[in-house]
Write a protein that holds these residues in place. Structure first.
Motif, PDB file in Angstrom:
ATOM      1  N   GLN A  20       0.610  -1.312  -0.081  1.00  0.00           N
ATOM      2  CA  GLN A  20      -0.010   0.034  -0.019  1.00  0.00           C
ATOM      3  C   GLN A  20       0.821   1.186  -0.041  1.00  0.00           C
ATOM      4  O   GLN A  20       0.762   2.300  -0.991  1.00  0.00           O
ATOM      5  CB  GLN A  20      -0.907   0.212   1.336  1.00  0.00           C
ATOM      6  N   PHE A  21       1.845   1.349   0.898  1.00  0.00           N
ATOM      7  CA  PHE A  21       2.805   2.540   0.950  1.00  0.00           C
ATOM      8  C   PHE A  21       3.408   2.578  -0.669  1.00  0.00           C
ATOM      9  O   PHE A  21       3.673   3.719  -1.035  1.00  0.00           O
ATOM     10  CB  PHE A  21       3.819   2.175   2.091  1.00  0.00           C
ATOM     11  N   ALA A  22       3.848   1.651  -1.051  1.00  0.00           N
ATOM     12  CA  ALA A  22       4.733   1.663  -2.468  1.00  0.00           C
ATOM     13  C   ALA A  22       3.810   2.232  -3.431  1.00  0.00           C
ATOM     14  O   ALA A  22       3.895   3.154  -4.279  1.00  0.00           O
ATOM     15  CB  ALA A  22       5.279   0.360  -2.835  1.00  0.00           C
ATOM     16  N   HIS A  23       2.436   1.926  -3.731  1.00  0.00           N
ATOM     17  CA  HIS A  23       1.285   2.260  -4.280  1.00  0.00           C
ATOM     18  C   HIS A  23       1.039   3.583  -4.071  1.00  0.00           C
ATOM     19  O   HIS A  23       0.999   4.604  -4.937  1.00  0.00           O
ATOM     20  CB  HIS A  23       0.029   1.439  -4.209  1.00  0.00           C
ATOM     21  N   GLU A  24       0.987   4.215  -3.006  1.00  0.00           N
ATOM     22  CA  GLU A  24       0.675   5.680  -2.475  1.00  0.00           C
ATOM     23  C   GLU A  24       1.786   6.772  -2.804  1.00  0.00           C
ATOM     24  O   GLU A  24       1.590   7.717  -3.181  1.00  0.00           O
ATOM     25  CB  GLU A  24       0.436   5.624  -1.077  1.00  0.00           C
ATOM     26  N   GLN A  25       2.941   6.062  -2.865  1.00  0.00           N
ATOM     27  CA  GLN A  25       4.278   6.951  -3.265  1.00  0.00           C
ATOM     28  C   GLN A  25       4.657   6.812  -4.783  1.00  0.00           C
ATOM     29  O   GLN A  25       5.565   7.384  -5.119  1.00  0.00           O
ATOM     30  CB  GLN A  25       5.534   6.358  -2.619  1.00  0.00           C
ATOM     31  N   GLY A  26       3.900   6.188  -5.478  1.00  0.00           N
ATOM     32  CA  GLY A  26       3.990   5.789  -6.980  1.00  0.00           C
ATOM     33  C   GLY A  26       5.382   4.970  -7.319  1.00  0.00           C
ATOM     34  O   GLY A  26       6.048   5.258  -8.052  1.00  0.00           O
ATOM     35  N   ILE A  27       5.474   3.973  -6.277  1.00  0.00           N
ATOM     36  CA  ILE A  27       6.836   3.321  -6.176  1.00  0.00           C
ATOM     37  C   ILE A  27       6.438   1.861  -6.922  1.00  0.00           C
ATOM     38  O   ILE A  27       5.626   1.314  -6.628  1.00  0.00           O
ATOM     39  CB  ILE A  27       7.615   2.886  -5.224  1.00  0.00           C
ATOM     40  N   GLU A  28       7.315   1.695  -8.251  1.00  0.00           N
ATOM     41  CA  GLU A  28       6.835   0.467  -9.013  1.00  0.00           C
ATOM     42  C   GLU A  28       7.422  -0.918  -8.326  1.00  0.00           C
ATOM     43  O   GLU A  28       6.739  -1.778  -8.459  1.00  0.00           O
ATOM     44  CB  GLU A  28       7.937   0.402 -10.300  1.00  0.00           C
ATOM     45  N   ALA A  29       8.520  -0.958  -7.725  1.00  0.00           N
ATOM     46  CA  ALA A  29       9.043  -2.326  -7.492  1.00  0.00           C
ATOM     47  C   ALA A  29       9.420  -2.099  -5.734  1.00  0.00           C
ATOM     48  O   ALA A  29       9.557  -1.110  -5.052  1.00  0.00           O
ATOM     49  CB  ALA A  29      10.308  -2.497  -8.006  1.00  0.00           C
ATOM     50  N   ILE A  30       9.582  -3.421  -5.178  1.00  0.00           N
ATOM     51  CA  ILE A  30       9.768  -3.450  -3.675  1.00  0.00           C
ATOM     52  C   ILE A  30      10.965  -4.608  -3.599  1.00  0.00           C
ATOM     53  O   ILE A  30      10.800  -5.751  -4.159  1.00  0.00           O
ATOM     54  CB  ILE A  30       8.459  -3.733  -2.661  1.00  0.00           C
ATOM     55  N   ILE A  31      11.971  -4.186  -2.755  1.00  0.00           N
ATOM     56  CA  ILE A  31      12.914  -5.321  -2.477  1.00  0.00           C
ATOM     57  C   ILE A  31      12.664  -5.568  -0.681  1.00  0.00           C
ATOM     58  O   ILE A  31      12.813  -4.575  -0.191  1.00  0.00           O
ATOM     59  CB  ILE A  31      14.422  -4.785  -2.591  1.00  0.00           C
ATOM     60  N   ASP A  32      12.412  -7.127  -0.607  1.00  0.00           N
ATOM     61  CA  ASP A  32      11.903  -7.170   0.942  1.00  0.00           C
ATOM     62  C   ASP A  32      12.716  -8.582   1.075  1.00  0.00           C
ATOM     63  O   ASP A  32      12.214  -9.529   0.339  1.00  0.00           O
ATOM     64  CB  ASP A  32      10.451  -7.355   0.914  1.00  0.00           C
ATOM     65  N   ASP A  33      13.591  -8.719   2.044  1.00  0.00           N
ATOM     66  CA  ASP A  33      14.002  -9.914   2.429  1.00  0.00           C
ATOM     67  C   ASP A  33      14.588 -10.658   1.282  1.00  0.00           C
ATOM     68  O   ASP A  33      14.306 -12.188   1.347  1.00  0.00           O
ATOM     69  CB  ASP A  33      13.039 -10.688   3.238  1.00  0.00           C
ATOM     70  N   GLY A  34      15.034  -9.901   0.384  1.00  0.00           N
ATOM     71  CA  GLY A  34      15.879 -10.865  -0.804  1.00  0.00           C
ATOM     72  C   GLY A  34      14.937 -11.154  -2.070  1.00  0.00           C
ATOM     73  O   GLY A  34      15.558 -11.770  -2.985  1.00  0.00           O
ATOM     74  N   ILE A  35      13.711 -10.730  -2.002  1.00  0.00           N
ATOM     75  CA  ILE A  35      12.948 -10.921  -3.175  1.00  0.00           C
ATOM     76  C   ILE A  35      12.471  -9.475  -3.605  1.00  0.00           C
ATOM     77  O   ILE A  35      12.507  -8.641  -3.105  1.00  0.00           O
ATOM     78  CB  ILE A  35      11.790 -11.706  -2.997  1.00  0.00           C
ATOM     79  N   LEU A  36      12.317  -9.504  -4.998  1.00  0.00           N
ATOM     80  CA  LEU A  36      11.914  -8.368  -5.698  1.00  0.00           C
ATOM     81  C   LEU A  36      10.293  -8.633  -6.154  1.00  0.00           C
ATOM     82  O   LEU A  36      10.151  -9.361  -6.718  1.00  0.00           O
ATOM     83  CB  LEU A  36      12.768  -8.252  -7.210  1.00  0.00           C
ATOM     84  N   VAL A  37       9.759  -7.645  -5.789  1.00  0.00           N
ATOM     85  CA  VAL A  37       8.210  -7.803  -6.055  1.00  0.00           C
ATOM     86  C   VAL A  37       7.892  -6.511  -6.771  1.00  0.00           C
ATOM     87  O   VAL A  37       8.065  -5.406  -6.698  1.00  0.00           O
ATOM     88  CB  VAL A  37       7.500  -7.572  -4.540  1.00  0.00           C
ATOM     89  N   ILE A  38       7.013  -6.831  -7.817  1.00  0.00           N
ATOM     90  CA  ILE A  38       6.486  -5.894  -8.892  1.00  0.00           C
ATOM     91  C   ILE A  38       4.984  -6.210  -9.102  1.00  0.00           C
ATOM     92  O   ILE A  38       4.637  -7.444  -9.424  1.00  0.00           O
ATOM     93  CB  ILE A  38       7.251  -5.953 -10.279  1.00  0.00           C
ATOM     94  N   LYS A  39       4.150  -5.438  -8.949  1.00  0.00           N
ATOM     95  CA  LYS A  39       2.517  -5.473  -9.098  1.00  0.00           C
ATOM     96  C   LYS A  39       2.024  -6.562  -8.213  1.00  0.00           C
ATOM     97  O   LYS A  39       1.366  -7.265  -8.404  1.00  0.00           O
ATOM     98  CB  LYS A  39       2.366  -5.690 -10.408  1.00  0.00           C
ATOM     99  N   GLY A  40       2.785  -6.621  -7.031  1.00  0.00           N
ATOM    100  CA  GLY A  40       2.253  -7.353  -5.987  1.00  0.00           C
ATOM    101  C   GLY A  40       2.690  -8.998  -6.085  1.00  0.00           C
ATOM    102  O   GLY A  40       2.107  -9.794  -5.316  1.00  0.00           O
ATOM    103  N   GLU A  41       3.762  -9.284  -7.051  1.00  0.00           N
ATOM    104  CA  GLU A  41       4.050 -10.672  -7.029  1.00  0.00           C
ATOM    105  C   GLU A  41       5.705 -10.841  -7.126  1.00  0.00           C
ATOM    106  O   GLU A  41       6.422  -9.544  -7.913  1.00  0.00           O
ATOM    107  CB  GLU A  41       3.643 -11.091  -8.268  1.00  0.00           C
ATOM    108  N   ARG A  42       6.234 -11.762  -6.507  1.00  0.00           N
ATOM    109  CA  ARG A  42       7.658 -11.808  -6.826  1.00  0.00           C
ATOM    110  C   ARG A  42       8.247 -12.242  -8.323  1.00  0.00           C
ATOM    111  O   ARG A  42       7.474 -13.112  -8.839  1.00  0.00           O
ATOM    112  CB  ARG A  42       8.221 -13.160  -6.007  1.00  0.00           C
ATOM    113  N   VAL A  43       8.958 -11.341  -8.971  1.00  0.00           N
ATOM    114  CA  VAL A  43       9.470 -11.623 -10.113  1.00  0.00           C
ATOM    115  C   VAL A  43      10.775 -12.328 -10.198  1.00  0.00           C
ATOM    116  O   VAL A  43      11.432 -12.663 -11.112  1.00  0.00           O
ATOM    117  CB  VAL A  43       9.254 -10.357 -11.030  1.00  0.00           C
TER     118      VAL A  43
END
Length: 267
Positions: A20-43
Motif C-alpha cells: 500500500q505504501f509503495a502504491h501511494e508513493q508511486g513506487i513500482e518495485a519492492i525489495i524485501d528480504d531478498g525478493i523483488l516484488v512488482i505489481k504484488g508478485e515476486r518476479v
C-alpha cells in the motif's frame, strides 16, 4: 532510478504495509528480504525466510550470494524499473542493499513510525514475538509451502483507497524462528472479565465479546451505568476504554485494535 528506503525494527509490520505504501508513493518495485516484488508478485530473488538459521537469513536479505544478486539485478533491468522501495531494519541495512545491487544512493528515507500507528506496531511486534509470524508481501501461491513445516497461511488482500487490489500477503513461520509463546484466547478473556468486574464506573456488565480477527484484537462490551447520572457519560466511557488499553499494554505489550462500549441502560 528513484530509490526509497523503508526501515523499522524487526516485526514492526514493514512487509504488511509495503504494498500500500509503495502504491501511494508511486513506487513500482519492492525489495524485501531478498525478493523483488512488482505489481504484488515476486518476479525474482529468494526470500530470506526460506533459510534455516538467522545468519543465513541476514546474508540472503543483503544479497551476499553473487548468483542471487545477479538474478535480481537482471530482473530490475528487464522490467525497466524506474523506482524501487528497499525494506530493512535500519538505514544502514537499506544502504547496504542498495550498494550490493549497485542501484546508487538512496533518494528518500521513510520509517515505519510514519506510516503505521503505534498501536499497529505494538500488535505486530507482539505477534512476531509470541507466535513467530512473519509476513511476505506476495500471494500464497508463490510461496514454497513445503519449506514452512510449522505454519503457512493466507494473510490479507491489500487494496488502495480506490478499492483497487494491489496484492496480498502470506503469513509464515520460518524455521530459524524457534522461540514462540502460545497464549490461549481465554487468557485475554479472563483479563477483560477481571477488569470489568472491578471497574467502579460500571453498574452491571450485560455481555462482552473478545475476537482476534486478522490478528487484531477487538472488544465489544454492553454495560449498564450507575444511577444517578450526574457525570458526563461519554467521558466515563472513554476512561474505561483507556483503562482497558492500559491493562492490555501492561500485561501483553500491545493495545486492542478496537474497544466498543455500548450503554444499554441505567441501574
Amino acid at each position: 532510478m528513484m530509490i526509497h528506503s523503508l526501515s523499522g525494527p524487526s516485526g514492526s509490520g514493514k512487509s504488511t504495509s509495503a504494498l500500500q505504501f509503495a502504491h501511494e508513493q508511486g513506487i513500482e518495485a519492492i525489495i524485501d528480504d531478498g525478493i523483488l516484488v512488482i505489481k504484488g508478485e515476486r518476479v525474482a530473488g529468494t526470500s530470506a525466510k526460506y533459510e534455516r538459521n538467522t545468519i543465513k537469513a541476514i546474508r540472503r536479505a543483503i544479497f551476499e550470494d553473487e548468483e542471487h544478486k545477479k538474478e535480481v539485478q537482471e530482473a530490475i533491468k528487464e522490467y525497466d524499473v524506474q523506482s524501487i522501495l528497499i525494506i530493512g531494519t535500519s538505514d544502514k541495512m537499506t544502504k547496504k542493499i542498495a550498494q550490493k545491487l549497485e542501484l546508487g544512493d538512496i533518494n528518500s528515507f521513510h520509517y515505519i513510525e510514519e506510516i503505521r500507528s503505534n498501536k499497529d506496531i505494538q500488535i505486530a511486534k507482539f505477534v512476531r514475538g509470541t507466535q513467530g509470524m512473519h509476513v511476505m508481501p506476495i500471494p500464497y501461491k508463490q510461496v514454497e509451502q513445503n519449506i514452512f513445516k510449522r505454519m503457512i497461511q493466507r494473510g490479507f488482500e491489500i487494496f488502495s483507497k480506490n478499492k483497487e487490489k494491489l496484492g496480498e500477503t502470506t503469513i509464515v513461520r520460518p524455521v530459524f524462528h524457534q522461540q514462540t509463546i502460545d497464549i490461549s484466547q481465554k487468557v485475554y478473556v479472563d483479563l477483560l472479565e477481571y477488569i470489568l468486574e472491578n471497574y467502579k464506573g460500571i453498574a452491571k456488565v450485560d455481555s462482552f465479546h473478545f475476537t482476534l480477527k486478522q490478528l487484531i484484537p477487538s472488544i465489544y462490551i454492553v454495560i449498564y451505568i450507575p444511577y444517578p447520572v450526574d457525570y458526563f457519560v461519554v467521558e466515563k466511557i472513554e476512561e474505561l476504554q483507556q483503562y482497558i488499553s492500559h491493562q492490555f499494554l501492561k500485561h501483553f505489550e500491545f493495545q486492542p485494535g478496537e474497544i466498543h462500549v455500548f450503554v444499554k441502560g441505567v441501574m
